[in-house]
Design an enzyme around this catalytic site. Structure first.
Site, mmCIF file in Angstrom:
data_model
loop_
_atom_site.group_PDB
_atom_site.id
_atom_site.type_symbol
_atom_site.label_atom_id
_atom_site.label_comp_id
_atom_site.label_asym_id
_atom_site.label_seq_id
_atom_site.Cartn_x
_atom_site.Cartn_y
_atom_site.Cartn_z
ATOM 1 N N ASP A 99 0.770 -1.125 0.000
ATOM 2 C CA ASP A 99 0.075 -0.092 0.030
ATOM 3 C C ASP A 99 0.928 1.299 0.023
ATOM 4 O OD1 ASP A 99 -2.277 1.671 0.550
ATOM 5 O OD2 ASP A 99 -3.249 -0.252 1.381
ATOM 6 N N ASP A 201 -2.971 4.675 -2.590
ATOM 7 C CA ASP A 201 -4.154 5.145 -1.474
ATOM 8 C C ASP A 201 -4.703 6.522 -2.233
ATOM 9 O OD1 ASP A 201 -5.437 4.902 1.174
ATOM 10 O OD2 ASP A 201 -4.773 6.839 1.587
ATOM 11 N N HIS A 326 -11.180 -2.825 3.391
ATOM 12 C CA HIS A 326 -11.173 -2.380 5.114
ATOM 13 C C HIS A 326 -11.706 -1.269 5.239
ATOM 14 C CE1 HIS A 326 -8.060 -0.159 3.076
ATOM 15 N NE2 HIS A 326 -8.035 0.529 3.940
ATOM 16 N N ASP A 327 -12.486 -0.679 4.406
ATOM 17 C CA ASP A 327 -13.244 0.442 4.523
ATOM 18 C C ASP A 327 -14.751 0.360 4.165
ATOM 19 O OD1 ASP A 327 -10.890 2.165 4.787
ATOM 20 O OD2 ASP A 327 -10.658 2.484 2.681
#
Ligand code: GLC
Length: 539
Positions: A99, A201, A326-327
């Site tokens: 990431d 990101d 994960h969001d």
């Protein structure tokens, strides 16, 4: 054409490192834990793991606030342990994707500490500083994604700095050439260590309107929606100049060979999203496509969005599909357990690279977090509205032992109550489990070129049934999904006499079909035309 790139054929698996496997008993997952579980990922059949941030961080946003781009946080391990993980993954033929968080640093990053020293600081322009308006208020109306103003006042210098997320995550100024150079060097640091690519990101955030124009109100905003959505992000995100940055990142990756992968996290409508493919060789190979996450789960809607996406792709654009991350609320909680099996089949039979979120393969659901156990800053900033992301970040459940084999200590987030039965070990031995289905689907996808590379044609998207075809040379497969909870049937057309290769319902024989395919409630089936089963094996 040369060999097909691995990322077109492959399946990507997202590891949220805090929650995957702890090996030192501190209740938080670590790199050694991921390494320890490579065998599981190998058996599942995935081709690449994307690991959410592991960099040194004060963890205000759990690693998405980076204090050093070229090291590993001691919580997760060390560079040595990282190298060992990459080496082991590569030995098994698995790629490792990191990431990369370029939009903002932590407010503890040495660059920001220096920038904060005053208007004259050499690093001042590395971040986004603006004078207050005449009345002392923030420079414009832009909002933080986690609620409240996106501007934080700095008493000492009398200026505001911009943060699209937490105030502990000041935005970098990507119009500054030194910032770009420093960030590209960080990419090179990891590429040299053998990293196979990056998931970038909030890629669409990097460049902001040079004039910092106020964002317009969003007429669709209603109470209960996140505060950020009061405004359209017209001037704060998705500016044309961002594509220059994407092209530069891509060329840094190309210095290390053409098979390094650039994935962009981009939440935009399809027509804007596809612009991130850029010109051939200059864009992201995979601008993440999150449509399945937000889609109303019914056949006509899914059919429409798949077709719209397929049509919007540029000539050089390879599709991709994401079911969870994960969001976002987990798939099993969004569509329910029976449909989670159908969703797995959809994800793994559509045209384009699939990305799985850890734990979805065992059907993890949202886990309730007691109020005093909340960790996510978004939940703290805008409480009680369901925006908190802890429920989808709970530890992976490996076995029936205390703490599900995740940790010998106290897990950083609670485990789900069904962990004694919902765990990888129990499900591994149960051929009817969701985990077994995922394994078979991934194996099927790998075996049939039609599934990983073939053309896509929608055949039906009405009522409860979604039917499509995947074709490559003489291989022709039909995928029929019952999105409803009643039995239904599908006319097989040119697939009359076809063979069932795989059903989401365990135990369905590998029968030869007549003119009609009967589907159970919540059942999905893959059918091969004719009698032949590739490789002489069925699934
Ligand atoms: C991305 C991440 C999310 C994080 C945000 C700020 O959307 O996926 O977890 O909070 O960026 O970095």
């Amino acid at each position: 054409m040369g060999e097909i790139e691995w990322w077109r054929r492959g399946v990507i698996y997202q590891v949220y490192p805090r929650s995957f496997q702890d090996t030192d008993g501190d209740g938080t997952g670590d790199l050694n834990g991921i390494r320890h579980r490579l065998g599981y990922l190998d058996e599942l059949g995935v081709d690449a793991l994307w690991i959410s941030p592991i960099y040194p961080s004060p963890m205000a946003d759990f690693g998405y606030d980076v204090a050093d781009y070229c090291d590993v946080d001691p919580l997760f391990g060390s560079l040595r342990e990282f190298d060992a993980l990459v080496e082991d993954a590569h030995r098994r033929g698995m790629r490792v994707i990191l990431d990369f968080v370029p939009n903002h640093t932590s407010d503890r990053h040495p660059w920001f500490r220096e920038a904060r020293q005053g208007r004259k600081s050499r690093k001042r322009d590395w971040y986004i500083w603006r004078d207050p308006k005449a009345d002392g208020s923030a420079p414009n109306n832009w909002l933080s994604n986690f609620g409240g103003s996106a501007w934080e006042y700095d008493e000492a210098s009398g200026q505001y700095y911009y943060h699209a997320f937490l105030k502990e995550q000041p935005d970098l100024n990507w119009r500054n050439a030194e910032v770009r150079a420093a960030m590209y060097d960080a990419l090179r640091f990891w590429l040299r260590r053998g990293v196979d690519g990056f998931r970038v990101d909030v890629l669409w955030h990097l460049v902001k309107d040079a004039a910092f124009t106020d964002n317009p109100p969003n007429p669709a905003w209603r109470k209960g929606m996140p505060e950020i959505d009061r405004l359209l992000q017209t001037h704060s995100t998705d500016q044309d100049e961002v594509h220059e940055v994407v092209a530069e990142m891509r060329s840094v990756l190309s210095e290390f060979g053409e098979d390094r992968l650039l994935i962009g996290e981009i939440y935009l409508p399809v027509e804007r999203l596809v612009s991130y493919y850029g010109k051939a060789g200059e864009g992201a190979q995979l601008p993440f496509n999150f449509q399945l996450i937000h889609a109303a789960w019914n056949a006509p809607n899914l059919a429409r969005l798949i077709e719209t996406y397929e049509r919007a792709l540029p000539a050089n654009g390879w599709p991709n599909w994401v079911l969870g991350n994960h969001d976002q609320k987990r798939i099993a909680s969004r569509v329910g357990e029976p449909q989670a099996r159908v969703a797995a089949m959809l994800l793994l039979t559509l045209r384009g690279t699939p990305t799985l979120y850890y734990g979805d393969e065992i059907g993890l659901t949202q886990v309730a977090i007691p109020p005093d156990g909340v960790r996510d800053p978004w939940e703290r900033n805008e409480p009680g509205l369901g925006f908190g992301r802890d429920p989808q970040r709970t530890p992976m459940q490996w076995d029936a032992s205390p703490n599900a084999g995740f940790t010998a200590g106290l897990p950083w987030l609670p485990l789900s109550e069904d962990r004694e039965s919902r765990n990888a070990e129990a499900m591994r031995d149960d051929p009817s489990s969701l985990l077994a289905l995922y394994r078979r689907l991934i194996a099927l996808r790998r075996r049939w070129t039609a599934l990983h590379l073939g053309a896509f044609r929608l055949l039906r998207g009405e009522g409860d049934v979604l039917v499509f075809e995947r074709v490559h040379e003489s291989e022709r497969l039909l995928v029929a999904l019952n999105l409803g909870h009643e039995p239904t049937s599908v006319d097989l057309g040119s697939f009359v006499g076809g063979t069932v290769l795989l059903s989401t319902r365990f135990g369905r024989p590998s029968e030869r079909l007549g003119p009609v395919l009967e589907l159970d409630p919540d059942e999905g089936v893959v059918v091969a035309r004719g009698r032949t089963v590739a490789g002489g094996r069925d699934f």
